[in-house]
Design an enzyme around this catalytic site. Structure first.
Site, PDB file in Angstrom:
ATOM      1  N   ASP A   1       0.854  -1.182   0.000  1.00  0.00           N
ATOM      2  CA  ASP A   1       0.000   0.000   0.000  1.00  0.00           C
ATOM      3  C   ASP A   1       0.890   1.231   0.000  1.00  0.00           C
ATOM      4  O   ASP A   1       2.106   1.128   0.189  1.00  0.00           O
ATOM      5  CB  ASP A   1      -0.986  -0.006   1.182  1.00  0.00           C
ATOM      6  CG  ASP A   1      -0.320   0.109   2.544  1.00  0.00           C
ATOM      7  OD1 ASP A   1       0.887  -0.224   2.645  1.00  0.00           O
ATOM      8  OD2 ASP A   1      -0.985   0.501   3.509  1.00  0.00           O
TER       9      ASP A   1
ATOM     10  N   TYR B   1       3.005   4.704   0.734  1.00  0.00           N
ATOM     11  CA  TYR B   1       3.687   5.256   1.905  1.00  0.00           C
ATOM     12  C   TYR B   1       2.710   6.140   2.682  1.00  0.00           C
ATOM     13  O   TYR B   1       1.891   6.842   2.091  1.00  0.00           O
ATOM     14  CB  TYR B   1       4.896   6.085   1.482  1.00  0.00           C
ATOM     15  CG  TYR B   1       5.984   5.286   0.796  1.00  0.00           C
ATOM     16  CD1 TYR B   1       6.652   4.259   1.462  1.00  0.00           C
ATOM     17  CD2 TYR B   1       6.373   5.578  -0.516  1.00  0.00           C
ATOM     18  CE1 TYR B   1       7.657   3.540   0.834  1.00  0.00           C
ATOM     19  CE2 TYR B   1       7.384   4.867  -1.148  1.00  0.00           C
ATOM     20  CZ  TYR B   1       8.026   3.840  -0.468  1.00  0.00           C
ATOM     21  OH  TYR B   1       9.021   3.133  -1.093  1.00  0.00           O
TER      22      TYR B   1
ATOM     23  N   HIS C   1      10.514  -9.678   0.442  1.00  0.00           N
ATOM     24  CA  HIS C   1      10.292  -8.235   0.319  1.00  0.00           C
ATOM     25  C   HIS C   1      11.620  -7.496   0.525  1.00  0.00           C
ATOM     26  O   HIS C   1      12.466  -7.937   1.317  1.00  0.00           O
ATOM     27  CB  HIS C   1       9.276  -7.777   1.365  1.00  0.00           C
ATOM     28  CG  HIS C   1       8.713  -6.430   1.120  1.00  0.00           C
ATOM     29  ND1 HIS C   1       9.358  -5.273   1.522  1.00  0.00           N
ATOM     30  CD2 HIS C   1       7.568  -6.032   0.510  1.00  0.00           C
ATOM     31  CE1 HIS C   1       8.623  -4.229   1.178  1.00  0.00           C
ATOM     32  NE2 HIS C   1       7.535  -4.660   0.557  1.00  0.00           N
TER      33      HIS C   1
END
Length: 224
Positions: free
Chosen positions: A67, A69, A188
Site C-alpha cells: 500500500d 507510503y 520483500h
C-alpha cells in the site's frame, strides 16, 4: 469515473460496468473518510497514477507493492516510488542496492520511479490508498477486488513479467497464468527481510532477458 482521474485506456480491458460500479463504491467510501477529517495518501488525482503512466497494452512488467507510503509527501501513486526531493525509504534503498549489484547501475539519490513506468513497468500497489501515519489502514476498504482484476486481465494479455516481492504480493500468484507470463519471486526488499533472498535475486537482469527473448524492448533501469 472522473472522480479519481481514472485513465480511459484501462476501462475497456477491465470492463466498463466493473469500473463504474467499483469506482463509485470506493469513491464514496473515501469521500466519507475525508469528510471525517481523515488525511488520505496519495492525493485523489494520483490514486491511479500507475495506470495513467502505463496503458494496458503497453505493460511489460508488473512490480507489485502493498500500500502507499503513509508519511507526508511520500506517496506519488507508484509502488515503492517517492517524489524527487523526498528521502528514499529503506525498501527502495535496498531495491537500488540490488539493482547496483545486478546490473552495476550507480546507486540512485532520486526515488522517483516515473522513468520506469514510462517504459512499461506497472508499479502497482495491491491497495491504492492509505491514511496518514497508519500503514495498511485501507487494506479492508475494497481495493483488493480492483487490483486483483488488473492482475488477472494482465495475465490474460500474456508476455508480462510479474515481480512478486514478499508474502502479500505472492498471495496473488493464483491470478497469474505462468504458462503465458514470467513470475519472479523473492522476499520483500524491506530491511527486515531483504537479506533472506531479495539481495542476489537478480530480478532486473532476468526481466530484461525475458523481454529480449519475447522480442520486446528491454527496460533501461537508469532513471535519468
Amino acid at each position: 469515473m472522473t472522480n479519481f482521474n481514472f485513465p480511459q485506456p484501462w476501462i475497456d480491458p477491465l470492463g466498463e460496468g466493473f469500473c463504474s460500479r467499483f469506482l463509485e463504491k470506493i469513491f464514496l467510501k473515501i469521500l466519507d473518510l475525508i469528510e471525517d477529517d481523515h488525511v488520505i495518501f496519495p492525493s485523489l488525482l494520483n490514486v491511479f497514477k500507475a495506470l495513467e503512466l502505463v496503458k494496458y497494452n503497453e505493460v511489460k512488467v508488473v512490480i507489485l507493492g502493498q500500500d502507499p507510503y503513509h508519511g507526508l509527501g511520500q506517496a506519488n501513486g507508484l509502488a515503492f516510488s517517492v517524489p524527487s526531493g523526498i528521502e528514499i525509504p529503506p525498501s527502495l534503498k535496498n531495491i537500488f542496492l540490488e539493482l547496483n549489484s545486478d546490473l552495476n547501475i550507480p546507486l540512485r539519490l532520486d526515488g522517483d520511479l516515473t522513468g520506469w513506468a514510462r517504459q512499461g513497468v506497472l508499479l502497482l500497489n495491491t491497495v491504492l490508498t492509505v491514511e496518514k501515519g497508519q500503514p495498511n489502514s485501507h487494506i479492508n476498504l475494497g481495493w483488493g477486488e480492483f487490483t486483483d482484476r488488473v492482475i488477472a486481465k494482465l495475465s490474460e494479455k500474456g508476455n508480462v513479467v510479474f515481480v512478486l516481492w514478499g508474502k502479500l504480493a505472492q498471495s496473488k500468484i493464483n491470478l497469474i497464468n505462468e504458462n503465458r507470463n514470467m513470475i519472479l519471486l523473492a522476499p520483500h526488499p524491506s530491511p527486515l527481510s531483504a537479506h533472506r533472498g531479495f539481495f542476489g535475486c537478480k530480478h532486473f537482469s532476468k526481466i530484461n532477458l525475458f523481454l529480449n527473448q519475447a522480442g520486446l524492448e528491454i527496460i533501461d533501469w537508469h532513471l535519468d
